[in-house]
Design a protein around this motif. Structure first.
Motif, short mmCIF file in Angstrom:
data_model
loop_
_atom_site.label_atom_id
_atom_site.label_comp_id
_atom_site.label_asym_id
_atom_site.label_seq_id
_atom_site.Cartn_x
_atom_site.Cartn_y
_atom_site.Cartn_z
N GLU A 28 -5.28 1.69 9.65
CA GLU A 28 -5.34 3.15 9.51
C GLU A 28 -6.25 3.76 10.56
N GLN A 79 -6.32 -5.24 1.83
CA GLN A 79 -6.85 -3.89 1.92
C GLN A 79 -7.70 -3.69 3.17
N ASN A 137 0.84 -1.20 0.00
CA ASN A 137 0.00 0.00 0.00
C ASN A 137 0.88 1.25 0.00
N HIS A 175 -1.05 5.42 4.13
CA HIS A 175 -0.16 4.88 3.10
C HIS A 175 1.22 4.61 3.69
N TRP A 176 2.02 3.86 2.91
CA TRP A 176 3.32 3.41 3.38
C TRP A 176 4.43 4.20 2.70
N VAL A 213 0.43 -6.54 7.44
CA VAL A 213 -0.81 -6.15 6.77
C VAL A 213 -0.96 -7.04 5.53
N SER A 258 -5.48 -3.16 6.07
CA SER A 258 -4.85 -1.84 5.97
C SER A 258 -5.79 -0.74 6.45
N MET A 279 3.84 3.82 8.29
CA MET A 279 2.52 4.14 7.78
C MET A 279 2.16 5.55 8.23
#
Length: 366
Positions: free
Chosen positions: A171, A164, A95, A114-115, A161, A167, A110
């Motif tokens: 977040e 999606q 990601n 996003h990474w 992770v 992730s 993160m």
């Protein structure tokens, strides 16, 4: 009533944890790394691989009485950088923020969902995971290696992770606890090290300040005989004792029906493989790449009268890794016996197929 009782007995089995390790053998002969590799491949499976902390504990046991300063294992440096999860999980999802990774940094944070690749020596908050409590936000700043050590000592590891959905959950978890919006370490890192058996394992147990490539030619790895029993890099031409491992999963490159595969495994090994944990699925993923068919039989069959799937060893399917649209009992299951297979490519999820299909298969010696 009998069926209900049987179902309750099966559910109870789901609470039993599975212990899965390689079988390790300490060889008290001094050889260079290449000679040790050849010896292990001729007499066992390969030089030792460790997939996780449980493996590392088992790996240490046969060498605890050794007086050698260093002991070879199967990790060797290559020229190719690859991204890994600290926990050993296979990297199935990335990601990255736009334009990332953008530098030679080898660790990952993160931020804003996003990474970003980040210098491993930077200090950040971080996320551990724990079997019981799930995600753990650590409100201390550490460099990536220290954060990894903290998670392993106090929880399980830095967070992985896998998709999606995870992730997005991560977040939200970070946003609820990190009002500053600062970068937070996750368990993704990259290195050039690869196991001798070419497994996907990304687990590392380096000593502090290792690997350091002292002298510029330290391309092979050892267990050091200090209290921690951590790993270090050494020149491959040095001569040390070593540890071999013997795998308990075998891919049979014959195309047989499910019933024929079951019979073959029981006659020549122990059984078709049952996959009751993430750890066993990871081992299956490591060996299934040797298959010559697009899917490979597992010991998974549909029990029509109970409208459920079972493993051939009698266990209920507790851990689930079905591909979308698979895993439910077909209406015509009594007419077309369905069995479970793992895909040998892609994300290596499970699919159901008529048992008459002929595929490679995985036997177990556990």
């Amino acid at each position: 009533m009998a069926q209900a009782l049987f179902f309750l007995q099966l559910v109870a089995l789901c609470s039993v944890s599975e212990c899965v390790q390689h079988q390790y053998y300490f060889i008290n002969q001094v050889k260079n790394w290449t000679e040790a590799q050849r010896y292990c491949r001729e007499n066992y499976t390969d030089l030792a691989t460790a997939d996780n902390m449980n493996d590392t504990i088992e790996l240490i046991k046969p060498v605890n009485k050794a007086r050698a300063q260093n002991i070879w294992i199967g990790l060797r440096k290559t020229s190719v950088y690859t991204w890994h999860w600290s926990s050993g999980d296979t990297v199935l999802f990335l990601n990255w923020a736009s334009g990332q990774p953008a530098s030679s940094n080898n660790c990952t944070v993160m931020r804003n969902g996003h990474w970003f690749d980040w210098s491993c020596s930077a200090t950040c908050f971080f996320i551990c995971y724990n079997t019981n409590s799930g995600l753990v936000f650590v409100n201390q700043t550490m460099n990536w290696r220290d954060a990894q050590s903290y998670c392993r000592q106090n929880h399980i590891d830095l967070v992985s992770v896998r998709n999606q959905n995870e992730s997005q959950q991560l977040e939200k978890f970070i946003n609820d606890r990190n009002s500053s919006g600062s970068a937070v370490w996750i368990g993704l890192f990259r290195d050039t090290w690869q196991w001798s058996d070419h497994s996907n394992s990304s687990f590392r147990y380096w000593n502090t300040a290792e690997p350091n490539n002292y002298g510029g030619d330290e391309n092979c790895s050892v267990i050091e005989t200090n209290a921690q029993r951590g790993w270090a890099d050494n020149p491959c031409h040095y001569q040390f004792p070593f540890v071999c491992h013997e795998d308990k999963l075998i891919v049979i490159q014959q195309n047989l029906s499910w019933s024929e595969a079951l019979r073959y495994c029981r006659q020549n090994h122990v059984d078709l493989v049952s996959v009751q944990s993430v750890e066993m699925q990871r081992r299956v993923m490591n060996v299934v790449k040797l298959a010559s068919t697009e899917a490979v039989w597992l010991g998974l069959h549909n029990y029509c009268s109970m409208n459920m799937w079972l493993w051939v060893n009698g266990d209920m399917v507790c851990y689930q890794n079905w591909a979308p649209g698979n895993g439910s009992t077909p209406e015509n299951c009594k007419l077309e016996n369905r069995k479970g297979a793992v895909q040998s490519g892609g994300d290596q999820t499970w699919i159901s197929l008529p048992e008459s299909h002929t595929l490679n298969f995985i036997c177990t010696n556990y």
